[in-house]
Design an enzyme around this catalytic site. Structure first.
Site, PDB file in Angstrom:
ATOM      1  N   LEU A 103       1.290  -1.060   0.265  1.00  0.00           N
ATOM      2  CA  LEU A 103       0.386  -0.024   0.400  1.00  0.00           C
ATOM      3  C   LEU A 103       1.246   1.449   0.079  1.00  0.00           C
ATOM      4  O   LEU A 103       1.840   1.172   1.073  1.00  0.00           O
ATOM      5  CB  LEU A 103      -0.507   0.154   0.999  1.00  0.00           C
ATOM      6  CG  LEU A 103      -1.967   0.932   1.453  1.00  0.00           C
ATOM      7  CD1 LEU A 103      -2.877   0.562   1.560  1.00  0.00           C
ATOM      8  CD2 LEU A 103      -1.424   2.218   2.046  1.00  0.00           C
TER       9      LEU A 103
ATOM     10  N   HIS B 110      -4.096  -8.054 -12.895  1.00  0.00           N
ATOM     11  CA  HIS B 110      -4.009  -8.114 -13.838  1.00  0.00           C
ATOM     12  C   HIS B 110      -3.551  -9.935 -13.728  1.00  0.00           C
ATOM     13  O   HIS B 110      -3.229 -10.195 -14.573  1.00  0.00           O
ATOM     14  CB  HIS B 110      -2.102  -8.286 -13.022  1.00  0.00           C
ATOM     15  CG  HIS B 110      -1.915  -6.592 -11.934  1.00  0.00           C
ATOM     16  ND1 HIS B 110      -0.955  -6.589 -11.492  1.00  0.00           N
ATOM     17  CD2 HIS B 110      -2.053  -5.526 -12.708  1.00  0.00           C
ATOM     18  CE1 HIS B 110      -0.907  -5.268 -11.161  1.00  0.00           C
ATOM     19  NE2 HIS B 110      -1.634  -5.009 -12.275  1.00  0.00           N
TER      20      HIS B 110
ATOM     21  N   GLY C 292       5.438   0.741 -10.058  1.00  0.00           N
ATOM     22  CA  GLY C 292       6.605   1.177 -10.309  1.00  0.00           C
ATOM     23  C   GLY C 292       7.476   0.253  -9.109  1.00  0.00           C
ATOM     24  O   GLY C 292       7.076  -0.330  -8.453  1.00  0.00           O
TER      25      GLY C 292
ATOM     26  N   HIS D 153       1.712  -3.977 -16.641  1.00  0.00           N
ATOM     27  CA  HIS D 153       0.965  -4.770 -15.268  1.00  0.00           C
ATOM     28  C   HIS D 153       2.100  -3.840 -14.150  1.00  0.00           C
ATOM     29  O   HIS D 153       1.262  -3.335 -12.905  1.00  0.00           O
ATOM     30  CB  HIS D 153       0.368  -5.813 -15.088  1.00  0.00           C
ATOM     31  CG  HIS D 153       2.043  -6.560 -13.875  1.00  0.00           C
ATOM     32  ND1 HIS D 153       2.811  -6.845 -14.930  1.00  0.00           N
ATOM     33  CD2 HIS D 153       1.946  -6.925 -12.878  1.00  0.00           C
ATOM     34  CE1 HIS D 153       3.610  -7.567 -14.110  1.00  0.00           C
ATOM     35  NE2 HIS D 153       3.357  -7.866 -12.855  1.00  0.00           N
TER      36      HIS D 153
END
Length: 476
Positions: A206, A328, A374, A399
Site C-alpha cells: 500500500l 492482473h 513502479g 502491469h
C-alpha cells in the site's frame, strides 16, 4: 528462435516448430537487451504458449515480461472454444486477480506532510501485512462464503465496508461472472478465511503517493487527478485462497491434458479444453477467487479511509474516491475480432480504448484507466487505454515494472545497506513487517518502469496521463 523487428518497440517471433500462431512481444532497446542477457527464457515461454490448442493469433508479451510459472509474466493469450481452445492455470497464475486499486483524495502533498508519520503508523496498524498476515476482527462464517465469492467487492459494501459508488469504477463491477463457490476446496476457504483485508507479502504493498506530473490534462481531468494531489495505491490479490485454487487444479489439468491428447511443451502449461468438466470447474473456482481478491481490496480501502481519519485528517478531504481497480491475473470472456474468446492475462491488465462499453461512463471518452506501479523508490504511472491496444494486444497493457533481480540477488545487494534509511532520506517513509521483504523489494530489483511505459506508449498500447511519486510505503 528467429526474432524479427516489427516496429520501434514491436518484435515478432514467426510461427516455427510446434507453434500454432506467431508470437509478438514489445520492448524498448534496453528491455530487449535484458531479455537476451537472460537467455531469452521468458521468450521461450511465450513460444510454448503459442503451441496450445485453439490459441488466437498472436501470443503476446508486454514490456514488463519476465520468467513466470508456465506463461511468462506479462503474457496475454486468447483462446477460441470453437477451435478447441483451452484454459490453463499457468496463464492466470497462483495469485488469482492480483491487482491494483488507486484511491484519490482532495488533499495536497503540502497538507499531508505535517501528519505523514502519524498516517504511516495508522496504515501499518490497520492494514495487516506480511507472510500469513491475518485480520482477526473480520471472521467469515460458512454462510458468508457463497455470497462473498459471487458478489466480490459488492459483498464488502453490503457489510458497510465502502459505498455503492465504489463499485462503479472497479473492473467487472467488482465481481467476475461465472463464479462457482462449490468448486473452491475447503482447504482454500481455510487459508483465506482470516486473510480478507490483508496485503500479504512479496511485492504487495500500500503506497501513499502524490501526483508529480500530468501529461494529458484532458484525461487527468476525466480521472479526477491534479498536480500535487495525494493518492493511495493498493496492490494485492486473493492471498492463500487463490494460491490454493491454482494448486488444486494444476494436477487435474495435467490429467485432463493427457486424456484429451494435448501435448504440453512444459508441464507448467497444464491445460484442459475450455468446455470440458475440468475447464469449467477451474473457471468457476478462478472467478470465485478473483471475487475474493476484489473484496480484499475493498476491505483494505475501508481501513485505509479509517487510517486517514485516525491520523487527524477531516472526512471531507479524505473520502478516498476509487479512481479504478483492475486485475492482473485473470481469464475473462471478451469480444475481439468479432468472436468471443477467453483472454488469459498473466501479469498484464486490460487497457480498453475510448468508447468501449466496459469502460466506466465517466472515463469512456478518454479510455480506461491503466494503473502501472513502479518500485517503492521511484514512481508509478496512470495511463489511458487505446484503440491500439484493442487492435494489437486484445485490449491489454503492462502491469508494472517487472523484476530485474531475483529475490535472492536483491537480498545480496541490500545486505550491507540500510534501504529504509535511504528511502527516508528521500522523503519516503517505509513501514514493513520484516527487513527481508524490504531487501527483496529494493528499487534496483525492478526495471525502471519509465522504460516499460515508454515502450507501451511508443507502441500505441497506452497513453501517459500522470506520474505518481511515493510518500509512504507499507509492505509485508
Amino acid at each position: 528462435m528467429r526474432i524479427e523487428r516489427d516496429g520501434p518497440y514491436r518484435y515478432r517471433i514467426p510461427r516455427q516448430g510446434a507453434m500454432r500462431v506467431d508470437a509478438v512481444f514489445y520492448a524498448s532497446p534496453d528491455i530487449a537487451r535484458d531479455l537476451k542477457a537472460e537467455g531469452d527464457q521468458a521468450l521461450h515461454q511465450l513460444v510454448n504458449v503459442a503451441t496450445l490448442p485453439g490459441i488466437v493469433e498472436p501470443a503476446v508479451a508486454l514490456p514488463d515480461i519476465h520468467w513466470g510459472y508456465g506463461f511468462p509474466i506479462g503474457g496475454v493469450a486468447a483462446f477460441d472454444p470453437r477451435r478447441g481452445g483451452v484454459v490453463s492455470p499457468g496463464g492466470v497464475g497462483f495469485d488469482i486477480n492480483c491487482g491494483v486499486r488507486l484511491l484519490c483524495s482532495d488533499l495536497t502533498r503540502e497538507e499531508l506532510e505535517p501528519r505523514k508519520e502519524a498516517l504511516a503508523d495508522a496504515l501499518f496498524r490497520l492494514v495487516p501485512a506480511g507472510v500469513g498476515s491475518e485480520r482477526r476482527e473480520l471472521r467469515l462464517t460458512a454462510a458468508d462464503w457463497p455470497r462473498l465469492l459471487t458478489r466480490g467487492a459488492g459483498w464488502a459494501v453490503e457489510q458497510g465496508l465502502g459505498d455503492p459508488g465504489d463499485l462503479e469504477c472497479i473492473e467487472s463491477g467488482g465481481a467476475l461472472p461465472g463464479a462457482d463457490p462449490d468448486r473452491v476446496s475447503p482447504r482454500a476457504l481455510e487459508r483465506g478465511g482470516s486473510q480478507l483485508g490483508t496485503l500479504g507479502s512479496g511485492n504487495h504493498f500500500l503506497e501513499v503517493q502524490y501526483v508529480e506530473h500530468v501529461y494529458d490534462p484532458e484525461a487527468a481531468e476525466a480521472f479526477g487527478l491534479f498536480p500535487g494531489q495525494v493518492t493511495v495505491l493498493i496492490h494485492t490479490g486473493s492471498r492463500g485462497l487463490g494460491h490454493q485454487v491454482c494448486q488444486d487444479f494444476v494436477d487435474r489439468m495435467l490429467a485432463a491434458a493427457r486424456r484429451h491428447g494435448i501435448e504440453l511443451p512444459d508441464r507448467q502449461l497444464a491445460a484442459a479444453p475450455i468446455e470440458s468438466p475440468e475447464g469449467q470447474g477451474y473457471l468457476g473456482a478462478m472467478a470465485a477467487a478473483a471475487n475474493f481478491a476484489f473484496a480484499n481490496r475493498q476491505v483494505i480501502t475501508a481501513y485505509a479511509r479509517e487510517a486517514f481519519t485516525r491520523a487527524g485528517f477531516g472526512p471531507g478531504s479524505t473520502r478516498l474516491r476509487v479512481l479504478y481497480d483492475l486485475a492482473h491475473n485473470n481469464a475473462e470472456w471478451e469480444e475481439h475480432g468479432g468472436r468471443r474468446v477467453l483472454v488469459h492475462r498473466k501479469g498484464a491488465t486490460r487497457a480498453f480504448g475510448p468508447g468501449h462499453p466496459d469502460v466506466p461512463a465517466r472515463y469512456r471518452a478518454v479510455g480506461q484507466p491503466v494503473l502501472v506501479p513502479g518500485d517503492m523508490g521511484r514512481y508509478s504511472y496512470v495511463l489511458a487505454g487505446t484503440e491500439g491496444a484493442m487492435a494489437e494486444t486484445f485490449g491489454s497493457s503492462c502491469h508494472g515494472a517487472g523484476r530485474r533481480l531475483s529475490r535472492s540477488q536483491a537480498k545480496k545487494v541490500a545486505r550491507q545497506r540500510d534501504p529504509v534509511g535511504e528511502l527516508a532520506r528521500r522523503g519516503i517513509l517505509v513501514r514493513a513487517a520484516t527487513r527481508a521483504t524490504v531487501d527483496e523489494e529494493i528499487p534496483e530489483a525492478y526495471k525502471d518502469v519509465a522504460d516499460v511505459v515508454e515502450a507501451v506508449e511508443g507502441a500505441g498500447l497506452g497513453r501517459r496521463v500522470a506520474r505518481l511519486r511515493p510518500l509512504i510505503v507499507v509492505k509485508g
